[in-house]
Write a protein that holds these residues in place. Structure first.
Motif, mmCIF file in Angstrom:
data_model
loop_
_atom_site.group_PDB
_atom_site.id
_atom_site.type_symbol
_atom_site.label_atom_id
_atom_site.label_comp_id
_atom_site.label_asym_id
_atom_site.label_seq_id
_atom_site.Cartn_x
_atom_site.Cartn_y
_atom_site.Cartn_z
ATOM 1 N N HIS A 106 0.962 -1.151 -0.243
ATOM 2 C CA HIS A 106 -0.298 -0.295 0.332
ATOM 3 C C HIS A 106 0.678 1.259 -0.280
ATOM 4 N N ASN A 107 1.673 1.210 -0.905
ATOM 5 C CA ASN A 107 2.956 2.520 -1.170
ATOM 6 C C ASN A 107 3.908 2.260 0.262
ATOM 7 N N LYS A 108 3.813 1.683 1.008
ATOM 8 C CA LYS A 108 4.590 2.327 2.511
ATOM 9 C C LYS A 108 6.012 1.094 2.618
ATOM 10 N N GLU A 109 7.049 1.363 1.766
ATOM 11 C CA GLU A 109 7.846 0.555 2.029
ATOM 12 C C GLU A 109 8.814 -0.035 3.132
ATOM 13 N N PHE A 110 8.680 -1.232 3.650
ATOM 14 C CA PHE A 110 9.270 -1.872 4.244
ATOM 15 C C PHE A 110 10.477 -3.242 3.915
ATOM 16 N N ARG A 111 10.988 -3.019 5.061
ATOM 17 C CA ARG A 111 12.605 -4.583 4.368
ATOM 18 C C ARG A 111 12.112 -5.610 5.601
ATOM 19 N N ILE A 112 12.778 -6.895 5.395
ATOM 20 C CA ILE A 112 12.436 -8.360 6.291
ATOM 21 C C ILE A 112 14.395 -8.271 6.809
ATOM 22 N N ILE A 113 14.593 -8.162 7.918
ATOM 23 C CA ILE A 113 15.773 -7.953 7.968
ATOM 24 C C ILE A 113 16.385 -9.623 8.786
ATOM 25 N N ASN A 114 17.432 -9.443 8.917
ATOM 26 C CA ASN A 114 18.170 -10.865 10.188
ATOM 27 C C ASN A 114 19.164 -10.145 10.900
ATOM 28 N N ASP A 115 18.329 -11.401 12.459
ATOM 29 C CA ASP A 115 17.579 -10.630 13.595
ATOM 30 C C ASP A 115 19.750 -9.406 13.547
ATOM 31 N N ASP A 116 20.541 -10.781 13.180
ATOM 32 C CA ASP A 116 22.613 -10.075 13.733
ATOM 33 C C ASP A 116 22.637 -9.336 12.833
ATOM 34 N N SER A 117 21.835 -7.942 11.829
ATOM 35 C CA SER A 117 22.108 -6.805 10.900
ATOM 36 C C SER A 117 21.457 -5.756 11.321
ATOM 37 N N VAL A 118 21.321 -5.785 12.608
ATOM 38 C CA VAL A 118 20.974 -4.950 13.773
ATOM 39 C C VAL A 118 22.398 -3.748 14.119
ATOM 40 N N GLU A 119 22.338 -3.093 13.646
ATOM 41 C CA GLU A 119 23.501 -2.507 13.989
ATOM 42 C C GLU A 119 23.504 -1.233 15.268
ATOM 43 N N GLY A 120 22.345 -0.761 15.540
ATOM 44 C CA GLY A 120 22.358 0.033 16.992
ATOM 45 C C GLY A 120 21.041 0.325 16.880
ATOM 46 N N VAL A 121 20.501 0.560 18.305
ATOM 47 C CA VAL A 121 19.452 1.144 18.249
ATOM 48 C C VAL A 121 19.272 2.957 18.969
ATOM 49 N N VAL A 122 18.482 3.496 18.365
ATOM 50 C CA VAL A 122 18.493 5.363 18.199
ATOM 51 C C VAL A 122 17.046 5.225 19.187
ATOM 52 N N ALA A 123 17.078 6.250 19.737
ATOM 53 C CA ALA A 123 15.904 6.494 20.821
ATOM 54 C C ALA A 123 14.811 7.570 19.517
ATOM 55 N N ASP A 124 16.409 8.427 19.048
ATOM 56 C CA ASP A 124 15.446 9.427 17.722
ATOM 57 C C ASP A 124 16.459 9.660 16.765
ATOM 58 N N PRO A 125 16.035 9.059 15.387
ATOM 59 C CA PRO A 125 16.492 9.522 14.789
ATOM 60 C C PRO A 125 16.609 10.456 13.484
ATOM 61 N N ARG A 126 16.023 11.460 13.785
ATOM 62 C CA ARG A 126 16.048 12.620 13.349
ATOM 63 C C ARG A 126 17.375 13.175 13.598
#
Length: 131
Positions: A106-126
């Motif tokens: 529905h015109n929104k892009e998604f990705r399916i990634i592997n769990d070990d592809s995560v390089e970090g978590v950010v509280a505020d992505p701006r």
């Protein structure tokens, strides 16, 4: 990124009014994570509007994703991941550009990634952008 409006935009896809659209979101299998791609800023810092091509390029090569759902086997291997999960549902995460399988619902892009592809978590992505 538009504030934290990505979460709000995603809720439009998932809200009760569009319940049938929500059922079309794939449930990630195994150790995979379903992520939404945040919308890119529509203007440069100078106020000049970005072209559609520039917007597409930024969304295509984004390094920030929003975690929608995790597969049942994410982060369960204690030997491989002794410190526990690297992210959880509703986190903004950092990944490499072009990571994962791209799909549009529905015109929104998604990705399916592997769990070990995560390089970090950010509280505020701006303000985070690819160099």
């Amino acid at each position: 990124m538009n504030d934290l409006s990505t979460a709000v935009d995603l809720s439009l896809v998932l809200n009760k009014k569009t319940e049938e659209k929500a059922t079309q979101l794939p449930k990630p299998s195994g150790y995979r994570i379903l992520c939404a791609i945040p919308e890119a800023e529509k203007e440069f810092d100078s106020g000049i509007a970005k072209s559609d091509e520039t917007m597409r390029y930024e969304e295509l090569l984004t390094t920030v994703l929003f975690v929608v759902n995790l597969g049942p086997d994410c982060y369960v291997d204690k030997d491989k991941l002794p410190t526990g999960p690297w992210c959880k549902k509703a986190d903004f995460i950092l990944v490499r550009p072009n990571a994962g399988t791209r799909l549009v619902i529905h015109n929104k892009e998604f990705r399916i990634i592997n769990d070990d592809s995560v390089e970090g978590v950010v509280a505020d992505p701006r303000g985070i952008r690819r160099k």
